[in-house]
Structure formats: C-alpha cells, structure tokens
Design an enzyme around this catalytic site. Structure first.
Site, PDB file in Angstrom:
ATOM      1  N   ASP A  19       6.796 -16.686   2.156  1.00 58.50           N
ATOM      2  CA  ASP A  19       7.500 -15.805   3.134  1.00 58.50           C
ATOM      3  C   ASP A  19       7.549 -14.253   2.563  1.00 58.50           C
ATOM      4  O   ASP A  19       7.962 -13.422   3.161  1.00 58.50           O
ATOM      5  CB  ASP A  19       8.504 -16.287   3.461  1.00 58.50           C
ATOM      6  CG  ASP A  19       8.980 -17.778   4.427  1.00 58.50           C
ATOM      7  OD1 ASP A  19       9.790 -18.091   4.435  1.00 58.50           O
ATOM      8  OD2 ASP A  19       7.878 -17.692   5.109  1.00 58.50           O
ATOM      9  N   GLY A  70      -6.313   6.021   9.804  1.00 63.09           N
ATOM     10  CA  GLY A  70      -5.868   4.547   9.809  1.00 63.09           C
ATOM     11  C   GLY A  70      -4.722   4.363  10.834  1.00 63.09           C
ATOM     12  O   GLY A  70      -4.634   5.433  11.559  1.00 63.09           O
ATOM     13  N   TYR A 103       2.440  -1.621  -5.632  1.00 62.88           N
ATOM     14  CA  TYR A 103       2.673  -0.759  -4.605  1.00 62.88           C
ATOM     15  C   TYR A 103       4.054   0.151  -4.512  1.00 62.88           C
ATOM     16  O   TYR A 103       4.010   1.259  -4.306  1.00 62.88           O
ATOM     17  CB  TYR A 103       2.387  -1.427  -3.135  1.00 62.88           C
ATOM     18  CG  TYR A 103       2.507  -0.730  -1.779  1.00 62.88           C
ATOM     19  CD1 TYR A 103       3.829  -0.706  -1.133  1.00 62.88           C
ATOM     20  CD2 TYR A 103       1.282   0.112  -1.303  1.00 62.88           C
ATOM     21  CE1 TYR A 103       4.085  -0.024  -0.051  1.00 62.88           C
ATOM     22  CE2 TYR A 103       1.517   0.600  -0.006  1.00 62.88           C
ATOM     23  CZ  TYR A 103       2.770   0.469   0.709  1.00 62.88           C
ATOM     24  OH  TYR A 103       3.153   1.230   1.720  1.00 62.88           O
ATOM     25  N   PRO A 123       8.899   4.583   6.534  1.00 64.93           N
ATOM     26  CA  PRO A 123       8.826   3.700   7.617  1.00 64.93           C
ATOM     27  C   PRO A 123       8.986   2.223   7.185  1.00 64.93           C
ATOM     28  O   PRO A 123       8.774   1.880   6.149  1.00 64.93           O
ATOM     29  CB  PRO A 123       7.217   3.898   8.090  1.00 64.93           C
ATOM     30  CG  PRO A 123       6.697   5.091   7.431  1.00 64.93           C
ATOM     31  CD  PRO A 123       7.510   5.248   6.020  1.00 64.93           C
ATOM     32  N   ARG A 179      12.147  -9.015   9.881  1.00 61.76           N
ATOM     33  CA  ARG A 179      11.629  -7.843   9.697  1.00 61.76           C
ATOM     34  C   ARG A 179      12.082  -6.805  10.783  1.00 61.76           C
ATOM     35  O   ARG A 179      12.202  -7.271  11.970  1.00 61.76           O
ATOM     36  CB  ARG A 179       9.816  -7.823   9.797  1.00 61.76           C
ATOM     37  CG  ARG A 179       9.499  -8.503   8.615  1.00 61.76           C
ATOM     38  CD  ARG A 179       9.577  -7.896   7.455  1.00 61.76           C
ATOM     39  NE  ARG A 179       8.726  -8.762   6.101  1.00 61.76           N
ATOM     40  CZ  ARG A 179       9.346  -9.453   5.638  1.00 61.76           C
ATOM     41  NH1 ARG A 179      10.536  -9.848   5.570  1.00 61.76           N
ATOM     42  NH2 ARG A 179       8.588 -10.098   4.327  1.00 61.76           N
TER      43      ARG A 179
HETATM   44  P1  NAP Z   1      -4.607   2.093   6.907  1.00 65.36           P
HETATM   45  O1  NAP Z   1      -4.479   1.926   8.430  1.00 65.36           O
HETATM   46  O2  NAP Z   1      -5.132   1.388   5.814  1.00 65.36           O
HETATM   47  O3  NAP Z   1      -5.118   3.609   6.712  1.00 65.36           O
HETATM   48  C1  NAP Z   1      -5.258   4.085   5.244  1.00 65.36           C
HETATM   49  C2  NAP Z   1      -5.904   5.282   5.235  1.00 65.36           C
HETATM   50  O4  NAP Z   1      -5.960   5.868   3.882  1.00 65.36           O
HETATM   51  C3  NAP Z   1      -7.302   5.458   6.038  1.00 65.36           C
HETATM   52  O5  NAP Z   1      -7.573   6.570   6.690  1.00 65.36           O
HETATM   53  C4  NAP Z   1      -8.242   5.357   4.725  1.00 65.36           C
HETATM   54  O6  NAP Z   1      -9.402   5.898   4.988  1.00 65.36           O
HETATM   55  C5  NAP Z   1      -7.342   6.155   3.636  1.00 65.36           C
HETATM   56  N1  NAP Z   1      -7.486   6.062   2.429  1.00 65.36           N
HETATM   57  C6  NAP Z   1      -7.375   4.925   1.543  1.00 65.36           C
HETATM   58  N2  NAP Z   1      -8.121   5.033   0.362  1.00 65.36           N
HETATM   59  C7  NAP Z   1      -8.447   6.161   0.278  1.00 65.36           C
HETATM   60  C8  NAP Z   1      -8.985   7.195  -0.735  1.00 65.36           C
HETATM   61  N3  NAP Z   1      -9.189   6.674  -1.921  1.00 65.36           N
HETATM   62  N4  NAP Z   1      -9.349   8.402  -0.522  1.00 65.36           N
HETATM   63  C9  NAP Z   1      -8.991   8.907   0.658  1.00 65.36           C
HETATM   64  N5  NAP Z   1      -8.533   8.268   1.778  1.00 65.36           N
HETATM   65  C10 NAP Z   1      -8.207   7.163   1.459  1.00 65.36           C
HETATM   66  O7  NAP Z   1      -3.098   2.355   6.368  1.00 65.36           O
HETATM   67  P2  NAP Z   1      -1.782   2.816   7.162  1.00 65.36           P
HETATM   68  O8  NAP Z   1      -1.171   1.598   7.670  1.00 65.36           O
HETATM   69  O9  NAP Z   1      -2.094   3.896   8.370  1.00 65.36           O
HETATM   70  O10 NAP Z   1      -0.729   3.438   6.187  1.00 65.36           O
HETATM   71  C11 NAP Z   1      -0.825   4.932   6.102  1.00 65.36           C
HETATM   72  C12 NAP Z   1       0.448   5.186   5.139  1.00 65.36           C
HETATM   73  O11 NAP Z   1       1.571   4.373   5.729  1.00 65.36           O
HETATM   74  C13 NAP Z   1       0.454   4.657   3.736  1.00 65.36           C
HETATM   75  O12 NAP Z   1       0.790   5.701   2.810  1.00 65.36           O
HETATM   76  C14 NAP Z   1       1.168   3.288   3.938  1.00 65.36           C
HETATM   77  O13 NAP Z   1       1.842   3.019   2.474  1.00 65.36           O
HETATM   78  C15 NAP Z   1       2.314   3.895   4.662  1.00 65.36           C
HETATM   79  N6  NAP Z   1       2.975   2.759   5.485  1.00 65.36           N
HETATM   80  C16 NAP Z   1       2.502   1.843   6.080  1.00 65.36           C
HETATM   81  C17 NAP Z   1       3.074   0.646   6.561  1.00 65.36           C
HETATM   82  C18 NAP Z   1       2.490  -0.492   7.668  1.00 65.36           C
HETATM   83  O14 NAP Z   1       3.114  -1.306   7.839  1.00 65.36           O
HETATM   84  N7  NAP Z   1       1.384  -0.234   7.873  1.00 65.36           N
HETATM   85  C19 NAP Z   1       4.383   0.672   6.378  1.00 65.36           C
HETATM   86  C20 NAP Z   1       5.289   1.581   5.904  1.00 65.36           C
HETATM   87  C21 NAP Z   1       4.586   2.600   5.187  1.00 65.36           C
HETATM   88  P3  NAP Z   1     -10.687   5.069   5.629  1.00 65.36           P
HETATM   89  O15 NAP Z   1     -10.355   4.913   6.948  1.00 65.36           O
HETATM   90  O16 NAP Z   1     -11.881   5.853   5.195  1.00 65.36           O
HETATM   91  O17 NAP Z   1     -10.699   3.739   4.687  1.00 65.36           O
HETATM   92  O1  GFB Z   2       3.493  -7.581   7.030  1.00 68.01           O
HETATM   93  P1  GFB Z   2       3.502  -8.641   5.819  1.00 68.01           P
HETATM   94  O2  GFB Z   2       2.184  -9.262   5.405  1.00 68.01           O
HETATM   95  O3  GFB Z   2       4.304  -7.779   4.535  1.00 68.01           O
HETATM   96  O4  GFB Z   2       4.457  -9.731   6.424  1.00 68.01           O
HETATM   97  P2  GFB Z   2       5.885  -7.777   4.289  1.00 68.01           P
HETATM   98  C1  GFB Z   2       4.588 -11.061   5.878  1.00 68.01           C
HETATM   99  C2  GFB Z   2       5.655 -12.032   6.276  1.00 68.01           C
HETATM  100  O5  GFB Z   2       4.835 -12.463   7.501  1.00 68.01           O
HETATM  101  C3  GFB Z   2       5.663 -13.298   5.597  1.00 68.01           C
HETATM  102  C4  GFB Z   2       4.835 -13.673   7.445  1.00 68.01           C
HETATM  103  O6  GFB Z   2       7.073 -13.565   5.688  1.00 68.01           O
HETATM  104  C5  GFB Z   2       4.896 -14.123   5.936  1.00 68.01           C
HETATM  105  O7  GFB Z   2       5.136 -15.587   5.763  1.00 68.01           O
HETATM  106  N1  GFB Z   2       3.354 -14.031   8.020  1.00 68.01           N
HETATM  107  C6  GFB Z   2       3.285 -14.996   8.956  1.00 68.01           C
HETATM  108  C7  GFB Z   2       2.394 -13.576   7.912  1.00 68.01           C
HETATM  109  N2  GFB Z   2       2.039 -15.040   9.390  1.00 68.01           N
HETATM  110  C8  GFB Z   2       1.399 -13.954   8.856  1.00 68.01           C
HETATM  111  C9  GFB Z   2       0.053 -13.435   8.919  1.00 68.01           C
HETATM  112  O8  GFB Z   2      -0.873 -14.234   9.520  1.00 68.01           O
HETATM  113  N3  GFB Z   2      -0.327 -12.483   7.863  1.00 68.01           N
HETATM  114  C10 GFB Z   2       0.713 -12.045   7.279  1.00 68.01           C
HETATM  115  N4  GFB Z   2       0.201 -10.736   6.583  1.00 68.01           N
HETATM  116  N5  GFB Z   2       1.939 -12.204   7.075  1.00 68.01           N
HETATM  117  C11 GFB Z   2       4.557  -5.650   2.939  1.00 68.01           C
HETATM  118  C12 GFB Z   2       4.423  -5.234   1.698  1.00 68.01           C
HETATM  119  O9  GFB Z   2       5.450  -6.671   2.894  1.00 68.01           O
HETATM  120  O10 GFB Z   2       5.082  -4.566   3.891  1.00 68.01           O
HETATM  121  C13 GFB Z   2       3.422  -4.065   1.831  1.00 68.01           C
HETATM  122  O11 GFB Z   2       3.912  -6.203   0.893  1.00 68.01           O
HETATM  123  C14 GFB Z   2       3.688  -2.876   2.750  1.00 68.01           C
HETATM  124  O12 GFB Z   2       3.359  -3.367   0.524  1.00 68.01           O
HETATM  125  C15 GFB Z   2       4.227  -3.682   4.093  1.00 68.01           C
HETATM  126  O13 GFB Z   2       4.514  -1.936   2.387  1.00 68.01           O
HETATM  127  C16 GFB Z   2       4.926  -2.466   5.019  1.00 68.01           C
HETATM  128  O14 GFB Z   2       6.424  -7.162   5.364  1.00 68.01           O
HETATM  129  O15 GFB Z   2       6.205  -8.916   3.491  1.00 68.01           O
END
Ligand code: NAP
Ligand code: GFB
Length: 318
Positions: free
Chosen positions: A274, A15, A140, A167, A212
């Site tokens: 939002d 991912g 979540y 993160p 953010r």
């Molecule tokens: P992602 O791009 O959706 O990747 C998720 C990964 O988990 C993929 O490799 C996926 O495999 C794997 N996965 C999902 N379901 C699975 C299952 N049932 N069994 C085995 N593997 C599984 O997510 P990401 O953004 O990299 O997030 C990685 C970590 O960072 C997560 O724990 C997330 O909560 C955390 N995190 C993310 C953010 C953010 O903004 N993205 C912020 C804070 C924390 P496939 O590729 O095969 O689907």
């Molecule tokens: O990254 P995001 O979807 O999640 O950001 P959160 C949402 C914010 O971005 C809201 C605005 O204020 C939305 O109104 N926004 C504007 C948009 N345009 C867009 C768009 O095209 N797509 C999206 N998605 N938002 C998440 C948590 O909160 O933070 C998850 O729900 C995760 O669990 C992630 O942990 C890191 O930042 O609000």
C-alpha cells in the site's frame, strides 16, 4: 527585450505537469510571456554541458523546473538509488546554471510524498526536514529535499528568488500510464481500459485503504502560473486540494470505473504494498492567498482523463 518581458524555460515541459501548464498558457496567453517547453531531447539535464548549452540557447529570465525521474510507488521501490542520483544531478545542474546565467526566479517542484513518514497531520510546509521519509521512496524524497536546501543557499549567497511548490498526487492527460512505473491514477485508468476491452476483472493493487489527495494537472497548471507571476516567498507552498478532499484508493478506483462506465468485477491484490497509508497535507497557506480558487470536480477531471487516454491510446506512455 522589455524589462517586464518574461522568457520562461519549462524543464520537463513535455510531461504530465508540463502539459498541464501548457494547456493553460495556450488557453490564456500573455503578451509579455514567452514559454519554451523542454523535453529530454532538447538537453539531457543530468549532463552539465548540455544544461549550459540549452540555457545559453534560450537565455531565460525565469525557469519552471519540472524535469525529473518520476514514478509511482512501485517504480520508486525498485530504484531508490537511481531516483536519488539522477534527480540530484538534474537539480544541481539546473539551479547552478540558472544562477550563473542570471535567471531571476526559478520555481522548482517538490512533492507531498517527501515529508517525514512519522508525522502529525495535516502536514504543512514547515515539516519537510522533520524526519526520514517513507522508506518506499527515500531516494526521490531526499533528492527533492535538497532542492529546498539549494534554494536557501543560492538565495542567501546570490540574492536569487529560487522557490518551490509542493504538489500532491497529480493526474491528467499526458501522464505516464505504464502499469509498473506510473502512479496510481494512470495505472487504474489503463487497467479499466483493458478490463473493458478484455472483459476481465479490475485488479486494484494493495488493500485500497490507503488515502491520497489528487490534483488535476490543469488545476496545477493554473496554480503554477500564479506562483510564477505572483508568489514572492522563497519558502515552499503546498499545491493541493483540501484535507477533506482526500479519498481512499478504493474510492479512486470507483471514480475511474465510473469514468469508463465499467460495471465489472473489482479485485484487490493484497500481495502488493500500500506504500504510505496517508500523507494528508494542509492547503491553508494556498487558501490564504487564493481563498476562491476552484478545483475541477474529481468526477469531471477523471472522466476527461479517461476520454483523453481512450482517444490517445496509440501514442500514450503505456
Ligand atoms: P513526467 O510526466 O514523467 O515528465 C518528466 C519530464 O522530465 C519529461 O518532460 C521528461 O522529458 C523530463 N526529463 C526526465 N529526465 C530528464 C533528463 N535527464 N533531462 C531532461 N529532461 C528530463 O513527470 P511529471 O509527473 O510531469 O513530473 C513533473 C514534476 O512534478 C517532477 O519534478 C515531479 O517530481 C513533480 N511531481 C509530480 C507528481 C505526480 O504525481 N506526477 C507529484 C508531485 C510532484 P521526456 O518527456 O523527454 O522524457
Ligand atoms: O501513485 P502511487 O503509485 O504512489 O500510489 P504514492 C500508490 C498507492 O496506490 C498504493 C495503490 O496504496 C497502491 O497500493 N494502487 C492501487 C496502485 N492500484 C495501483 C496501481 O495500479 N498502480 C499504482 N502505482 N498504485 C508516490 C511516490 O507515492 O507519490 C512518488 O512514490 C511520487 O515519489 C508520487 O512523489 C506523487 O502516492 O504511494
């Protein structure tokens, strides 16, 4: 295997965050480290037997645990129950089997969006359980908070070194660019790409006033490897840019437009939520350890991600 040799299993390694770690590892490999980056095709980690089999196959000494059902605000709002159940199942399987198979250290992944909604700012690592999370992603959030609870239990009863990082919002290459399920940054990037192609207005969801902190996946990858190698605490550590680097969604949209040299019309769809107005987190603990760590400048990180998306549009997760 030499005592110092590490075999590191990265669950969820395919991912966004996993690929950020991989980019850093490939740029600067270490002779005493061997990485295995898993996808769900290697094992469905909601299934205990599959989880056990993949641990027995690779016999890791360390685990970076990223695998999770992950989504943006709108994806979470639609499926809190699934986010709770799937992530709780994955986390229990990975942590319990890691302990049973003798893994020394697991670094799991929380998120700054799991903190209490009603809180003082800046948020810090001590606040995780101080009240209910924002209602948009309670499923979540509670699943993630249980990682912290399980780490405490395994460390107390089994002498493990299970810890976690927190993160803030991550973005970068290999993200999930799906408009409904993904996060804001990939959503904006996908939208501007289409706006340029179709000469249509750039529609930002919500008011644009939410705030953010964003971290580039390659910077997070570097910090993750530091935590794996050097961080000895079992208490979580926030991995984020500073409070001063927090920006509004409007500013993020403007950065993305600049990344694509888009000068078309912006529109704001106020019928869309939002979500949390802000979740300003302190990186003081990180700065205590790494006072000189340099984050990639926002404009450069966003431009690189826009270029990656354009070059990989046919295979990207959209
Ligand atoms: P992602 O791009 O959706 O990747 C998720 C990964 O988990 C993929 O490799 C996926 O495999 C794997 N996965 C999902 N379901 C699975 C299952 N049932 N069994 C085995 N593997 C599984 O997510 P990401 O953004 O990299 O997030 C990685 C970590 O960072 C997560 O724990 C997330 O909560 C955390 N995190 C993310 C953010 C953010 O903004 N993205 C912020 C804070 C924390 P496939 O590729 O095969 O689907
Ligand atoms: O990254 P995001 O979807 O999640 O950001 P959160 C949402 C914010 O971005 C809201 C605005 O204020 C939305 O109104 N926004 C504007 C948009 N345009 C867009 C768009 O095209 N797509 C999206 N998605 N938002 C998440 C948590 O909160 O933070 C998850 O729900 C995760 O669990 C992630 O942990 C890191 O930042 O609000």
């Amino acid at each position: 295997m030499m005592a110092s040799h590490k075999r590191i299993l990265v669950t969820g390694g395919t991912g966004l965050v996993g690929q950020g770690i991989r980019a850093v590892v490939e740029q600067d490999p270490r002779a005493d480290e061997e990485f295995v980056f898993l996808s769900s095709k290697d094992a469905d980690l909601t299934d205990r037997a599959s989880t056990k089999a993949v641990f027995e196959k690779h016999q890791p000494t360390h685990v970076i645990h990223l695998a999770a059902k992950v989504g943006g605000l709108y994806g979470n709002m639609k499926a809190n129950l699934q986010f709770f159940r799937i992530n709780t199942a994955i986390n229990d399987n990975v942590l319990s089997i890691a302990q049973e198979t003798g893994v020394r250290k697991v670094v799991s992944c929380l998120s700054t969006c799991i903190f209490p909604d009603k809180t003082t700012y800046p948020i810090d690592e001590s606040m995780i359980h101080n009240g209910p999370p924002h209602d948009s992603n309670y499923g979540y959030s509670y699943a993630k908070r249980m990682i912290d609870v399980m780490n405490k239990g395994f460390n107390q009863q089994h002498g493990t070194e299970f810890t976690a990082v927190v993160p803030t919002n991550v973005f970068g290459p290999h993200d999930n660019f799906n408009l409904e399920e993904g996060h804001v940054m990939p959503g904006l990037i996908h939208k501007v790409y289409k706006c340029k192609e179709n000469k249509t207005p750039f529609i930002v969801w919500g008011t644009g006033s939410a705030r953010r902190q964003f971290i580039y996946s390659k910077d997070l990858g570097r910090l993750f490897l530091w935590v794996l190698r050097e961080y000895k605490e079992t208490e979580p550590i926030i991995l984020s840019v500073s409070e001063e680097d927090e920006i509004s969604i409007k500013e993020a949209a403007e950065f993305v437009a600049k990344g694509f040299d888009f000068d078309g019309e912006f529109q704001y769809d106020r019928t869309r939520s939002d979500g949390q107005f802000k979740k300003t987190a302190s990186n003081a603990k990180l700065r205590k350890y790494l006072p000189d760590f340099q984050f990639t400048p926002m404009e450069q990180a966003i431009r690189e991600t826009c270029e990656w998306f354009t070059a990989n549009y046919s295979t990207a997760r959209i």
